[in-house]
Scaffold this motif. Structure first.
Motif, PDB file in Angstrom:
ATOM      1  N   GLY A 149      65.601  64.472  64.958  1.00  0.00           N
ATOM      2  CA  GLY A 149      65.761  65.664  64.118  1.00  0.00           C
ATOM      3  C   GLY A 149      66.347  65.314  62.760  1.00  0.00           C
ATOM      4  O   GLY A 149      65.923  65.852  61.725  1.00  0.00           O
ATOM      5  N   GLN A 150      67.329  64.402  62.760  1.00  0.00           N
ATOM      6  CA  GLN A 150      67.933  63.970  61.504  1.00  0.00           C
ATOM      7  C   GLN A 150      66.914  63.274  60.608  1.00  0.00           C
ATOM      8  O   GLN A 150      66.845  63.540  59.401  1.00  0.00           O
ATOM      9  CB  GLN A 150      69.103  63.025  61.803  1.00  0.00           C
ATOM     10  CG  GLN A 150      69.866  62.574  60.565  1.00  0.00           C
ATOM     11  CD  GLN A 150      70.992  61.625  60.919  1.00  0.00           C
ATOM     12  OE1 GLN A 150      71.197  61.286  62.084  1.00  0.00           O
ATOM     13  NE2 GLN A 150      71.744  61.207  59.905  1.00  0.00           N
ATOM     14  N   ALA A 151      66.100  62.392  61.206  1.00  0.00           N
ATOM     15  CA  ALA A 151      65.074  61.698  60.430  1.00  0.00           C
ATOM     16  C   ALA A 151      64.035  62.682  59.912  1.00  0.00           C
ATOM     17  O   ALA A 151      63.545  62.559  58.777  1.00  0.00           O
ATOM     18  CB  ALA A 151      64.422  60.620  61.288  1.00  0.00           C
ATOM     19  N   PRO A 162      67.014  56.169  56.287  1.00  0.00           N
ATOM     20  CA  PRO A 162      67.717  54.893  56.194  1.00  0.00           C
ATOM     21  C   PRO A 162      67.298  53.945  57.331  1.00  0.00           C
ATOM     22  O   PRO A 162      67.041  54.377  58.452  1.00  0.00           O
ATOM     23  CB  PRO A 162      69.194  55.275  56.309  1.00  0.00           C
ATOM     24  CG  PRO A 162      69.245  56.702  55.904  1.00  0.00           C
ATOM     25  CD  PRO A 162      67.952  57.302  56.365  1.00  0.00           C
ATOM     26  N   PRO A 163      67.226  52.628  57.028  1.00  0.00           N
ATOM     27  CA  PRO A 163      66.857  51.644  58.067  1.00  0.00           C
ATOM     28  C   PRO A 163      67.771  51.696  59.288  1.00  0.00           C
ATOM     29  O   PRO A 163      67.325  51.442  60.414  1.00  0.00           O
ATOM     30  CB  PRO A 163      66.972  50.306  57.342  1.00  0.00           C
ATOM     31  CG  PRO A 163      66.810  50.645  55.897  1.00  0.00           C
ATOM     32  CD  PRO A 163      67.422  52.009  55.716  1.00  0.00           C
ATOM     33  N   GLY A 164      69.037  52.046  59.085  1.00  0.00           N
ATOM     34  CA  GLY A 164      69.950  52.112  60.230  1.00  0.00           C
ATOM     35  C   GLY A 164      69.539  53.177  61.223  1.00  0.00           C
ATOM     36  O   GLY A 164      69.607  52.974  62.447  1.00  0.00           O
ATOM     37  N   VAL A 166      66.478  54.358  61.627  1.00  0.00           N
ATOM     38  CA  VAL A 166      65.229  53.902  62.251  1.00  0.00           C
ATOM     39  C   VAL A 166      65.528  52.909  63.372  1.00  0.00           C
ATOM     40  O   VAL A 166      64.958  52.981  64.475  1.00  0.00           O
ATOM     41  CB  VAL A 166      64.300  53.279  61.193  1.00  0.00           C
ATOM     42  CG1 VAL A 166      63.067  52.681  61.871  1.00  0.00           C
ATOM     43  CG2 VAL A 166      63.897  54.311  60.149  1.00  0.00           C
ATOM     44  N   ALA A 167      66.449  51.979  63.084  1.00  0.00           N
ATOM     45  CA  ALA A 167      66.803  50.977  64.096  1.00  0.00           C
ATOM     46  C   ALA A 167      67.452  51.634  65.310  1.00  0.00           C
ATOM     47  O   ALA A 167      67.183  51.263  66.463  1.00  0.00           O
ATOM     48  CB  ALA A 167      67.736  49.933  63.483  1.00  0.00           C
ATOM     49  N   ASN A 168      68.320  52.628  65.066  1.00  0.00           N
ATOM     50  CA  ASN A 168      68.969  53.328  66.184  1.00  0.00           C
ATOM     51  C   ASN A 168      67.951  54.080  67.037  1.00  0.00           C
ATOM     52  O   ASN A 168      68.044  54.109  68.266  1.00  0.00           O
ATOM     53  CB  ASN A 168      70.027  54.297  65.649  1.00  0.00           C
ATOM     54  CG  ASN A 168      71.254  53.569  65.128  1.00  0.00           C
ATOM     55  OD1 ASN A 168      71.516  52.440  65.521  1.00  0.00           O
ATOM     56  ND2 ASN A 168      71.992  54.226  64.224  1.00  0.00           N
ATOM     57  N   ILE A 169      66.980  54.714  66.390  1.00  0.00           N
ATOM     58  CA  ILE A 169      65.932  55.432  67.125  1.00  0.00           C
ATOM     59  C   ILE A 169      65.150  54.468  68.008  1.00  0.00           C
ATOM     60  O   ILE A 169      64.888  54.739  69.196  1.00  0.00           O
ATOM     61  CB  ILE A 169      64.995  56.168  66.143  1.00  0.00           C
ATOM     62  CG1 ILE A 169      65.731  57.325  65.477  1.00  0.00           C
ATOM     63  CG2 ILE A 169      63.752  56.675  66.867  1.00  0.00           C
ATOM     64  CD1 ILE A 169      64.933  58.022  64.387  1.00  0.00           C
ATOM     65  N   GLN A 170      64.781  53.322  67.451  1.00  0.00           N
ATOM     66  CA  GLN A 170      64.019  52.332  68.220  1.00  0.00           C
ATOM     67  C   GLN A 170      64.848  51.790  69.386  1.00  0.00           C
ATOM     68  O   GLN A 170      64.329  51.603  70.497  1.00  0.00           O
ATOM     69  CB  GLN A 170      63.585  51.196  67.305  1.00  0.00           C
ATOM     70  CG  GLN A 170      62.557  51.607  66.252  1.00  0.00           C
ATOM     71  CD  GLN A 170      62.254  50.493  65.270  1.00  0.00           C
ATOM     72  OE1 GLN A 170      63.016  49.524  65.144  1.00  0.00           O
ATOM     73  NE2 GLN A 170      61.146  50.641  64.543  1.00  0.00           N
ATOM     74  N   ASN A 171      66.125  51.565  69.151  1.00  0.00           N
ATOM     75  CA  ASN A 171      67.001  51.029  70.188  1.00  0.00           C
ATOM     76  C   ASN A 171      67.179  52.030  71.329  1.00  0.00           C
ATOM     77  O   ASN A 171      67.066  51.674  72.517  1.00  0.00           O
ATOM     78  CB  ASN A 171      68.357  50.668  69.579  1.00  0.00           C
ATOM     79  CG  ASN A 171      69.291  50.040  70.588  1.00  0.00           C
ATOM     80  OD1 ASN A 171      68.884  49.235  71.423  1.00  0.00           O
ATOM     81  ND2 ASN A 171      70.561  50.407  70.521  1.00  0.00           N
ATOM     82  N   VAL A 172      67.444  53.288  70.979  1.00  0.00           N
ATOM     83  CA  VAL A 172      67.626  54.310  72.017  1.00  0.00           C
ATOM     84  C   VAL A 172      66.321  54.553  72.774  1.00  0.00           C
ATOM     85  O   VAL A 172      66.329  54.751  73.996  1.00  0.00           O
ATOM     86  CB  VAL A 172      68.153  55.625  71.382  1.00  0.00           C
ATOM     87  CG1 VAL A 172      68.167  56.751  72.416  1.00  0.00           C
ATOM     88  CG2 VAL A 172      69.539  55.417  70.809  1.00  0.00           C
ATOM     89  N   HIS A 173      65.222  54.515  72.072  1.00  0.00           N
ATOM     90  CA  HIS A 173      63.926  54.696  72.728  1.00  0.00           C
ATOM     91  C   HIS A 173      63.674  53.581  73.737  1.00  0.00           C
ATOM     92  O   HIS A 173      63.196  53.828  74.863  1.00  0.00           O
ATOM     93  CB  HIS A 173      62.815  54.736  71.679  1.00  0.00           C
ATOM     94  CG  HIS A 173      61.472  55.041  72.252  1.00  0.00           C
ATOM     95  ND1 HIS A 173      60.647  54.081  72.791  1.00  0.00           N
ATOM     96  CD2 HIS A 173      60.802  56.242  72.396  1.00  0.00           C
ATOM     97  CE1 HIS A 173      59.536  54.634  73.224  1.00  0.00           C
ATOM     98  NE2 HIS A 173      59.605  55.953  73.005  1.00  0.00           N
ATOM     99  N   ALA A 174      64.015  52.328  73.378  1.00  0.00           N
ATOM    100  CA  ALA A 174      63.834  51.205  74.310  1.00  0.00           C
ATOM    101  C   ALA A 174      64.753  51.354  75.514  1.00  0.00           C
ATOM    102  O   ALA A 174      64.348  51.087  76.663  1.00  0.00           O
ATOM    103  CB  ALA A 174      64.102  49.889  73.580  1.00  0.00           C
TER     104      ALA A 174
END
Length: 230
Positions: A149-151, A162-164, A166-174
């Protein structure tokens, strides 16, 4: 007299040995019959090219069949036979191991209730782990929805994500994908425990029943009722 007798015995022994050798030699003579290019061939000697062919052995003296030799196996057939033998050995070992486990089970639990209680503890552990996974899944989903939602708000306002984030989204998704796989495995383990418990109870009853039957047969017979007193 003694010398003549020894000579006589020696000559008789040699004659007997010669006769025995002659009979054995006659019995040992064989004829071989095999197929060669679709036709039956027989002879008193087996040629090298027929050494691996199926053949019948016939007594030259009696004309009766004395043996049957199967053809030599091909490389593929030998490999298949070896595989079948190995599978049979594995199955035999597995059956022996299961019998040992069954006997250990019977000796470990005095009653069916004790057996069910032991499985109940295992089931409780699996169910507790599954509940923990489900709670973690809920938390990760909420976290992922919030970050998405924030993105989305940033993109809608024309700002870069922000890249941070995006990285958090990818990490939580994994993490969520890994947790879903774990939860599914726990569900399978829970279902497998039900099947295992039912099988164990059935085998426990089957192993306990002969013992119960033997105990009943060895129990002393009840005394007949006393006749009524007049």
């Amino acid at each position: 007299m003694t010398t003549k007798r020894i000579i006589s015995i020696t000559i008789g022994t040699l004659a007997l040995l010669a006769a025995t050798t002659t009979v054995a030699a006659e019995k040992g003579k064989k004829l071989y019959c095999w197929n060669e290019h679709g036709r039956k061939v027989c002879g008193d000697a087996l040629p090298p090219e027929a050494a691996e062919s199926a053949r019948t052995e016939i007594s030259e003296k009696s004309g009766l069949q004395t043996g049957q030799v199967a053809r030599a196996l091909t490389v593929e057939e030998r490999a298949a036979a070896a595989t079948a033998d190995e599978q049979a050995r594995i199955a035999t070992d597995a059956q022996a191991a299961r019998l040992r486990r069954d006997m250990a089970m019977v000796e470990s639990y005095d009653s069916e209730a004790d057996l069910r209680g032991a499985y109940g503890e295992r089931i409780s552990l699996v169910e507790a782990s599954l509940k923990t996974s489900q709670l973690d899944e809920t938390n990760l989903r909420h976290s992922l929805v919030g970050m998405l939602g924030q993105a989305s708000d940033l993109e809608l306002s024309g700002k870069p994500v922000p890249p941070g984030i995006v990285a958090n989204i990818q990490n939580v998704h994994a993490q969520l994908a890994q947790l879903l796989r774990l939860a599914e495995q726990q569900r399978q383990d829970r279902r497998a425990l039900d099947v295992e418990l039912n099988d164990a109870v059935a085998r426990y009853r089957a192993l306990k029943q002969p013992a119960a039957g033997t105990a009943a047969s060895e129990a002393p017979a009840a005394s007949p009722p006393a006749p009524p007193q007049g």
